[in-house]
Design an enzyme around this catalytic site. Structure first.
Site, PDB file in Angstrom:
ATOM      1  N   ASP A 198      -1.418  -6.963  -7.870  1.00  0.00           N
ATOM      2  CA  ASP A 198      -0.452  -7.115  -7.101  1.00  0.00           C
ATOM      3  C   ASP A 198       0.612  -8.045  -8.105  1.00  0.00           C
ATOM      4  O   ASP A 198       0.091  -8.332  -9.202  1.00  0.00           O
ATOM      5  CB  ASP A 198      -0.523  -7.918  -5.793  1.00  0.00           C
ATOM      6  CG  ASP A 198       0.763  -7.369  -4.779  1.00  0.00           C
ATOM      7  OD1 ASP A 198       1.923  -7.689  -4.942  1.00  0.00           O
ATOM      8  OD2 ASP A 198       0.198  -7.118  -3.569  1.00  0.00           O
ATOM      9  N   GLY A 224       0.640  -7.958 -12.201  1.00  0.00           N
ATOM     10  CA  GLY A 224       1.219  -6.988 -12.824  1.00  0.00           C
ATOM     11  C   GLY A 224       2.240  -5.959 -11.822  1.00  0.00           C
ATOM     12  O   GLY A 224       2.150  -6.420 -10.407  1.00  0.00           O
ATOM     13  N   PHE A 226       3.518  -2.249 -10.602  1.00  0.00           N
ATOM     14  CA  PHE A 226       2.966  -0.846 -10.780  1.00  0.00           C
ATOM     15  C   PHE A 226       4.203   0.289 -11.040  1.00  0.00           C
ATOM     16  O   PHE A 226       3.964   1.102 -11.704  1.00  0.00           O
ATOM     17  CB  PHE A 226       2.236  -0.059  -9.680  1.00  0.00           C
ATOM     18  CG  PHE A 226       2.691  -0.318  -8.408  1.00  0.00           C
ATOM     19  CD1 PHE A 226       4.087   0.040  -7.747  1.00  0.00           C
ATOM     20  CD2 PHE A 226       1.923  -0.779  -7.293  1.00  0.00           C
ATOM     21  CE1 PHE A 226       4.594  -0.133  -6.652  1.00  0.00           C
ATOM     22  CE2 PHE A 226       2.765  -1.023  -5.953  1.00  0.00           C
ATOM     23  CZ  PHE A 226       3.868  -0.703  -5.474  1.00  0.00           C
ATOM     24  N   HIS A 244       3.687   4.492   1.606  1.00  0.00           N
ATOM     25  CA  HIS A 244       4.765   4.983   2.658  1.00  0.00           C
ATOM     26  C   HIS A 244       6.041   4.161   2.334  1.00  0.00           C
ATOM     27  O   HIS A 244       7.054   4.365   2.874  1.00  0.00           O
ATOM     28  CB  HIS A 244       4.475   4.879   3.888  1.00  0.00           C
ATOM     29  CG  HIS A 244       3.985   3.189   4.487  1.00  0.00           C
ATOM     30  ND1 HIS A 244       3.925   2.977   5.835  1.00  0.00           N
ATOM     31  CD2 HIS A 244       3.871   2.288   3.700  1.00  0.00           C
ATOM     32  CE1 HIS A 244       3.590   1.872   6.050  1.00  0.00           C
ATOM     33  NE2 HIS A 244       3.652   1.325   4.619  1.00  0.00           N
TER      34      HIS A 244
END
Length: 335
Positions: A198, A224, A226, A244
């Site tokens: 995260d 980090g 994504f 989602h």
């Protein structure tokens, strides 16, 4: 069969019951009653309830099956609220309800505008990044991460039991939040090594949670984004209530990054409130998708068939959907 307006009225006024429960959680009624059941007069004083509304408030919670009141007039938790809404217990799921009370309840008042404009109605209104706003405020961030654990706990425990973990040695939870998913998996499967991935701001909250569960030797944090960084390498990559949040292009990007990070034979596990393929039954999943409309610039929930098609586009095979608990299901793909 005669027609009645019961269902219409119950749904149209459902916010009455919802806000009663949310206020009880906010005031920590269930936490207090877990320690000290009490009668009306005692609770009025202890919880700071005004005499005019106290009796109706507590009895409404009784009628809604969140409290019990005996012939002695003593109010007590039900077995469910005692287990899940007592802050002193590790099974507490009230974090999502705390966030619903403070954030989602007022934002949902603008649903009509959201449906008509397609624009989010939360802190991001006006073009701001909602996650940047949340992550910049330590108190809001902690509440948000607790909320993610609360809404995910049952599904996390189900994944820890239902997925064939004996075949694998390591897992990485992408968008780990407080870290409950990797916690439940590694608690139930002592042979596994785990990673929580995260933004760096999450590290202290994640590490405290992992340490409190006695997992500091087997579960590590990787900081980090994504969007800009490669995903950590592990035998299984998990996206719990993550996909989602984003538009279709980002969903596909994340699945492609997962495919690149996995070894041959590795697995990706995606779980959300997966909408049934006919889009007629899982009301929670459809309402969650409306919540994504409120909360995000482009997020939406999706069917199992949708997710399988995206996984196959990324290169995954042997894709399948498995129900977890309640409205949640997981979609699994193999590299």
């Amino acid at each position: 069969m005669s027609l009645t307006p019961d269902h219409i009225l119950q749904t149209g006024l459902a916010f009455w019951a919802s806000k009663t429960l949310l206020s009880a959680v906010e005031m920590e009624i269930f936490t207090e009653l877990a320690k000290h059941p009490g009668d009306l007069g005692t609770l009025q004083g202890r919880m700071g309830l005004h005499p005019r509304g106290a009796r109706d408030f507590l009895d409404a919670l009784v009628a809604l099956k969140f409290l019990q009141r005996g012939d002695d007039g003593i109010y007590r938790n039900t077995p469910e609220t005692d287990l899940f809404l007592d802050k002193a217990k590790p099974s507490y799921i009230g974090g999502i309800l705390e966030m619903a009370n403070h954030r989602l309840y007022p934002f949902w008042g603008s649903l009509t505008e959201a449906v008509r404009t397609g624009e989010s109605q939360n802190e991001s209104k006006g073009g701001h990044d909602p996650f940047a706003t949340l992550y910049a405020d330590p108190a809001k961030l902690k509440e948000f991460l607790r909320a993610m654990s609360g809404v995910s706990r049952g599904a996390n425990m189900a994944i820890a039991q239902k997925f064939p973990w004996a075949k694998y040695q390591s897992c990485a939870d992408i968008g780990t939040a407080q870290g409950d998913l990797v916690t439940q998996i590694t608690l139930a499967n002592p042979h596994l090594q785990g990673i929580g991935f995260d933004l760096p701001e999450v590290a202290p909250i994640f590490e405290d949670y992992i340490a409190a569960n006695g997992l500091a030797e087997r579960v590590k944090f990787a900081g980090g984004s994504f969007f800009t960084d490669e995903l950590p390498q592990a035998d299984v990559l998990l996206f719990g209530h993550i996909l989602h949040d984003w538009n279709l292009d980002t969903k596909l990007m994340l699945l492609n990054k997962a495919y690149a990070a996995l070894p041959v034979g590795g697995a990706v596990v995606v779980y959300d409130s997966i909408i049934d393929d006919a889009r007629k039954e899982n009301a929670f999943g459809l309402l969650m998708s409306l919540n994504m409309l409120i909360e995000t610039p482009g997020g939406f929930d999706y069917t199992g068939a949708d997710c399988i098609s995206w996984m196959q586009e990324a290169g995954f095979t042997n894709c399948r959907v498995e129900h977890l608990v309640g409205p949640d299901s997981m979609v699994i793909g193999i590299k």
